[in-house]
Scaffold this active site. Structure first.
Site, PDB file in Angstrom:
ATOM      1  N   CYS A 104      -5.208   2.658 -20.121  1.00 38.61           N
ATOM      2  CA  CYS A 104      -6.333   2.407 -19.211  1.00 38.61           C
ATOM      3  C   CYS A 104      -7.598   3.053 -19.768  1.00 38.61           C
ATOM      4  O   CYS A 104      -7.653   4.274 -19.956  1.00 38.61           O
ATOM      5  CB  CYS A 104      -6.014   2.962 -17.830  1.00 38.61           C
ATOM      6  SG  CYS A 104      -4.460   2.362 -17.126  1.00 38.61           S
ATOM      7  N   ARG A 151     -12.605   5.765   1.493  1.00 38.81           N
ATOM      8  CA  ARG A 151     -12.633   7.144   1.026  1.00 38.81           C
ATOM      9  C   ARG A 151     -13.546   7.326  -0.178  1.00 38.81           C
ATOM     10  O   ARG A 151     -13.442   6.616  -1.170  1.00 38.81           O
ATOM     11  CB  ARG A 151     -11.215   7.595   0.653  1.00 38.81           C
ATOM     12  CG  ARG A 151     -11.108   9.062   0.252  1.00 38.81           C
ATOM     13  CD  ARG A 151      -9.695   9.386  -0.196  1.00 38.81           C
ATOM     14  NE  ARG A 151      -8.720   8.899   0.773  1.00 38.81           N
ATOM     15  CZ  ARG A 151      -7.508   8.473   0.434  1.00 38.81           C
ATOM     16  NH1 ARG A 151      -7.121   8.464  -0.818  1.00 38.81           N
ATOM     17  NH2 ARG A 151      -6.685   8.047   1.369  1.00 38.81           N
ATOM     18  N   CYS A 186       0.898  11.455   0.504  1.00 36.07           N
ATOM     19  CA  CYS A 186       0.680  10.216  -0.239  1.00 36.07           C
ATOM     20  C   CYS A 186       1.165  10.444  -1.668  1.00 36.07           C
ATOM     21  O   CYS A 186       0.894  11.494  -2.257  1.00 36.07           O
ATOM     22  CB  CYS A 186      -0.800   9.840  -0.235  1.00 36.07           C
ATOM     23  SG  CYS A 186      -1.172   8.303  -1.114  1.00 36.07           S
TER      24      CYS A 186
END
Length: 345
Positions: free
Chosen positions: A61, A264, A134
């Site tokens: 990435c 967020r 999370c």
């Protein structure tokens, strides 16, 4: 704004107009704030990140300092101990964090990695049973989402990051479809889906709108908005194309597309929003407290002061984030006859 208050998606033309810069910024912020206030009042949800395993990722990435081939001078370490993670989580919860995000670099977890996370969840929950956990571990395989759910995870985070059209421009070791698949696996398992984006990577207005509309189709409960931190030693180093106004306009678009969803402020907010962070709080209803994965954020005390100075309050552990309308008892069928998803039988 009127459409957003009715939970209706804007048209592409309307969405592009928000980004184009033709309308006065404060006019857009005022409209976005009316939507934010309708569903979230003046509350700000605090989240914190714990980087369980840093660096040495096999994926490429282009935006990531942990990527294959990165020469960014970040910390690199293997899995931290669950007890250490629990101590970090406890400090954040005491500062007001409602959600703890457990993140680990890598393509996806092995079974041993999932067991490590199970132990960490247990260590955190034993001290703070009400905190949301999370998990963000990359691409999921069969059965892993269910194991995480049963271990006490509340949500799974997996960003789409950019539009499908240009995904191959930022990553070649996995695909946009791989990311969608993982988010769908998590959602099907009963984990709260968390998925957002990174902006500042050369995307066009059309790319931003494409991504917002694609995410809307996946129906996440939380949408983190990151602004590129162009680490030296990554392919996107030196890319400083965002302005504070551009960032606020992107946030406003996502508020209009996700009126009753947690939007967020995530990585890069301090360096790109700068003096407009307080303005951005009138659009977003959630922020990360303190540091990120491989970069430092502003001190948590400054975050809390920012929230207070802007006239907002920190959302408590016992207060539901999402409006009750998103959690009614009627669940539309998305599996079985007429779909490719197996029935729940």
């Amino acid at each position: 704004m009127t459409k957003a208050l009715e939970r209706e998606l804007p048209t592409r033309e309307e969405a592009l107009q928000v980004l184009a810069g033709d309308d006065d910024l404060l006019k857009i912020v005022a409209a976005a704030y009316r939507v934010r206030r309708e569903y979230f009042g003046r509350r700000v949800k605090l989240n914190t990140i714990i980087n369980m395993k840093s660096g040495l990722c096999p994926e490429d990435c282009g935006y990531c300092s942990q990527r294959l081939g990165s020469t960014a001078e970040i910390m690199k370490y293997s899995w931290i101990d669950p007890t250490d993670a629990a101590q970090l989580a406890s400090k954040a919860v005491q500062a007001g964090a409602k959600r703890v995000c457990l993140v680990a670099s890598g393509r996806g977890p092995g079974d041993r990695d999932v067991r490590r996370i199970e132990g960490t969840i247990d260590a955190i929950k034993s001290e703070h049973p009400q905190v949301e956990i999370c998990v963000c571990l990359g691409l999921l395989k069969d059965g892993q989402a269910e194991v995480l759910r049963d271990a006490g995870a509340h949500a799974y985070s997996h960003n789409l990051n950019t539009s499908e059209e240009r995904y191959a421009d930022i990553c070649t070791t996995h695909t946009y479809a791989d990311r969608v698949d993982t988010l769908e696996r998590a959602t099907k398992a009963g984990l709260s889906p968390c998925s957002g984006a990174i902006f500042g990577m050369g995307e066009s207005d059309d790319d931003v709108v494409d991504l917002a509309f694609a995410l809307r189709e996946l129906d996440p409960d939380s949408v983190p908005i990151n602004f590129l931190i162009p680490f030296e030693g990554t392919p996107l180093e030196g890319r400083w194309e965002l302005t504070p106004e551009r960032c606020v306009r992107i946030l406003a678009l996502f508020r209009f597309c996700f009126p009753d969803v947690e939007v967020r402020l995530a990585g890069g907010r301090e360096i790109h929003l700068r003096g407009l962070q307080a303005v951005a709080l009138h659009v977003a209803n959630s922020i990360f407290l303190g540091d990120y994965l491989t970069s430092e954020g502003q001190p948590g005390t400054d975050d809390l002061q920012l929230i207070a100075d802007a006239g907002f309050t920190v959302e408590g552990l016992n207060h539901p984030t999402l409006p009750t309308a998103r959690h009614d008892l009627v669940t539309l069928r998305r599996r079985g006859a007429g779909t490719t998803t197996p029935p729940n039988a």
